[in-house]
Structure formats: structure tokens, C-alpha cells
Design an enzyme around this catalytic site. Sequence first.
Site, PDB file in Angstrom:
ATOM      1  N   GLY A 161      44.558  18.343 -16.149  1.00 45.40           N
ATOM      2  CA  GLY A 161      44.842  17.890 -17.814  1.00 45.40           C
ATOM      3  C   GLY A 161      45.940  19.064 -18.364  1.00 45.40           C
ATOM      4  O   GLY A 161      46.806  19.043 -17.587  1.00 45.40           O
ATOM      5  N   LYS A 162      45.855  18.827 -19.687  1.00 45.96           N
ATOM      6  CA  LYS A 162      46.421  19.992 -20.562  1.00 45.96           C
ATOM      7  C   LYS A 162      46.450  20.036 -21.248  1.00 45.96           C
ATOM      8  O   LYS A 162      45.478  19.063 -22.051  1.00 45.96           O
ATOM      9  CB  LYS A 162      48.097  18.965 -19.890  1.00 45.96           C
ATOM     10  N   GLY A 163      46.743  21.376 -22.631  1.00 46.57           N
ATOM     11  CA  GLY A 163      46.880  21.311 -23.706  1.00 46.57           C
ATOM     12  C   GLY A 163      47.955  22.003 -24.901  1.00 46.57           C
ATOM     13  O   GLY A 163      48.901  22.547 -24.286  1.00 46.57           O
TER      14      GLY A 163
END
Length: 417
Positions: free
Chosen positions: A106-108
Site C-alpha cells: 500500500g502507499k499514501g
Amino acid sequence: MPRENLNPFKIAQNYFEQAAERLELDDGTRQILSTPKRSLTVSIPVRMDDGTYRVFTGHRVVHNMARGPAKGGIRFHPDVSLDEVKALASWMTWKCACLDLPFGGGKGGIVVDPHKLSERERENLTRRYTSEILPLIGPDQDIPAPDVYTDPQIMAWIMDTYSMTKGATTLGVVTGKPLALGGSKGRDKATARGVQFALREACRDRKMKLEGARIAIQGYGNAGSHLATFLHEEGAKIVAASDSGGGVHHTKGLDPAQLMAHKKAGKSLKTFQPGKAITNRQLLELPVDVLVPAALENQITSANAGRVKAKVIAEAANGPTTPMADDILFRRGRTVIPDILANAGGVTVSYFEWVQDFYSFFWEEEEVDLRLELYMRRAYRAVADAAAKHQSSLRSGAYVVAVGRVAEATKVRGIFP
Ligand code: NAD
């Protein structure tokens, strides 16, 4: 020469497709593995210190959860885009699989220059962003961590906001936290330690000594500055280093502690003395043995790959080399230790932190480093073996290992319903 596509998500897809081809994956599996599972874009209203309101844009992307909860950092940078976050999220899937961690990717990110905000504004921004992405995150769902321009304090605010909303202190919702709040010893230096361990393996394979090797490091933040210290301690010579303002080159070698003191005084490395001021572009082409891109994406492209003189390129940053540049470097006999292996020390110790949080039992730094070395060496060998088998670059080897593991997990789980 065809024009190069610098869209990070297209680049990530390109590397994936090459591995899928080698692994002879069917079309359906390719589609499943290359498509992000969840993408969320949020508006983040923030009350600024002068009483006005501003609305920032943030993203959180979960790429894949076949092997476990999603894991990946949060970036605060003006150039953040959904495509960049998607690319970084997919790299996390492959990175976790490459290291055999029980995580997906995931990444943000938030589109912001955090240096232009006060501490209170940064806190408000972080807390509201956390509350907006709350449906996605959780210790067994999706676990954020620091990335460019985010730090342990920001992780503490994320943990607190999540815990306040849930009504229970939840240490494992985020990693890279301060030690006072369930952080792991060695986490702050883990990315750099991991690069160091991977570099040792690559140098051994090339029959090259790290002691006395000339090193250039682009980017002097968490990854770059700790790595400079570790390699200096190991007897290597840091001959160049840079930050967003530019860099310094000194063939006699630079002292990492003095470089850090210079940065802490709020000055750019380009004004460091003794040494000659250089641009970030020039740094990449210096006559060195090891080049470490430790800043942002797309630094080594088809335009400059032919002029890179380093024998080993260790990708502390995510995505610093484009696929065309990677091909050029491979054909020129350079060893590129790919990002999904080289900088995986950070997520590996994040995994250790998450495990310690669940147990509420914390390890000494020596234990963390020892286990990290084991994970890095094991991953490096698996990647090098795959590269040798396919007569390919380490990057192709790493993708074959990683994509193969996620494909296998997906196959044995089956597709719901
Ligand atoms: P950081 O915010 O601590 O430091 C970033 C550094 O890069 C700063 O010195 C900044 O001045 C410099 N920089 C920014 N733009 C630049 C440019 N255009 N040219 C040269 N230098 C520039 O960030 P970090 O955590 O060290 O992350 C650096 C890279 O490492 C990123 O690609 C990140 O995704 C990757 N990474 C970090 C971690 C981690 O645990 N911190 C883990 C894995 C990968």
C-alpha cells in the site's frame, strides 16, 4: 530512440509485465496482480494558523493483500499524484514479497510542501488525513509508515487519531513510530542498514571491496545520511552527497557527521566546504565505484544512463531508474541493486516493529540488526539466483521472485466468491 514514459505507474507495470512473461502467467492472473485493490482520494480541509482554511488532496492506495495486510509509507510532497501513489503501492507488494514478509503493498500521500506549514498545521493535516482514510487502515488491514518528508512524530499522530477513534490504543496501526510509543529500536536506520547489507553482497559477487570504495549519494535524508555514516564506518569514502538544493563533491572524502551538522544548520550541501558545488545531475555521472540514488524517482534515465560511471548502483530511493536506463546499465555491465531489494530494510524492520507491538515485547537494537541482516542476505541470494537462472539483471530476478510468490499465494487462496 523512442521517447521514454516517465509515468511511475506505467514503469511499475512494465517491470511487472517482464516478470509475468518470464513466469508465463496467464492473462487473468496478470490482470489481478497488476490492478490496485483499492484507491481512495480524499479532500483534507485544514484550519491554518492565520484562521483561514485550505483544502489539501490526499491518496491512499492498497495494491494487493494476497499475502497479508497492506504495508507502505505516507509521503508529503508537492509532486504526489494518484499514479505515483499507485506505483509506490505496487512496489511495496513486490518488495514485501521479495523479502518474504507476510504483507501486501500500500502507499499514501498528500499533495503538500510540509516545510511551508507550521507544526500545528502539519498535525491538523495529518490527523484529518488519517480520519479520512480510516476505512482502509488498521493493524490487520493496511499499515502506514514514514516516507519522504514524514517522520516518527507524524506516525505518532496517525496512531493517536486512529486509537482515539477506535477507543483503544492500537500500536500496530502504523510503524516507524517513536520509541516512546511502540517503535522499534533500529527502525530509523533500518533502510540504510538494509542498503549496506545488500551492497556488501553485491560487492562480494563483483569481487569488489567496499573498504576504500568511492561513494556518491544523491539525497541526504533518512536513507542517504544514515547510509553515508555506515559506509564511512566501513572504510568507504563518501566523495559526493546532495540534497534538493544541489550537492558537494570532494575526492578526498567527506565526513558524514559534518555533512549532517551542515544540514541541521539549515544549509544546503552545495555550500559545504571543503568541496566543489555540483548539481544533482552531475552527481549521477561522477567517477565513483558506488552510486546511491536516495531521493526521488526517474533520476537515471535513457538520457544519462550511458554516462553513469559507477560499477554498482544501489537504489535506496524507490524508482530512481527507468526501464530503458536499467537496460542500458545492464548492457554496460553495471550491477543495479533494485529498489524492491536494496531499500527493503525499512519495511523489514517495520515488520519487526509490528510483531513487537502485537507481543508488547521489545527487542534490543543488536537483535533487530541481526535479524535484518539475515532477511537481507536471504533475499539477495534468492534474487541473485533467479537473475543467474534467467541470465538477467538483479531487478528482473527480484521481480521474478516477488511476482512468483504473490501469484502462488493468489492461486492457492483462489478468487472470492
Ligand atoms: P527524507 O525526506 O528523509 O529525505 C529526502 C532527501 O532527498 C532530502 O535530503 C531532500 O533534500 C532530498 N531531495 C529531495 N528532492 C531531491 C532532488 N530532486 N534531488 C536530490 N535530492 C533531493 O526521505 P527518505 O525517507 O530518506 O526517502 C528517500 C527515498 O528513499 C525515497 O525514494 C523513499 O521512497 C525511499 N525509501 C525510504 C524509506 C525510509 O524508511 N525512509 C524506506 C524505503 C525507501
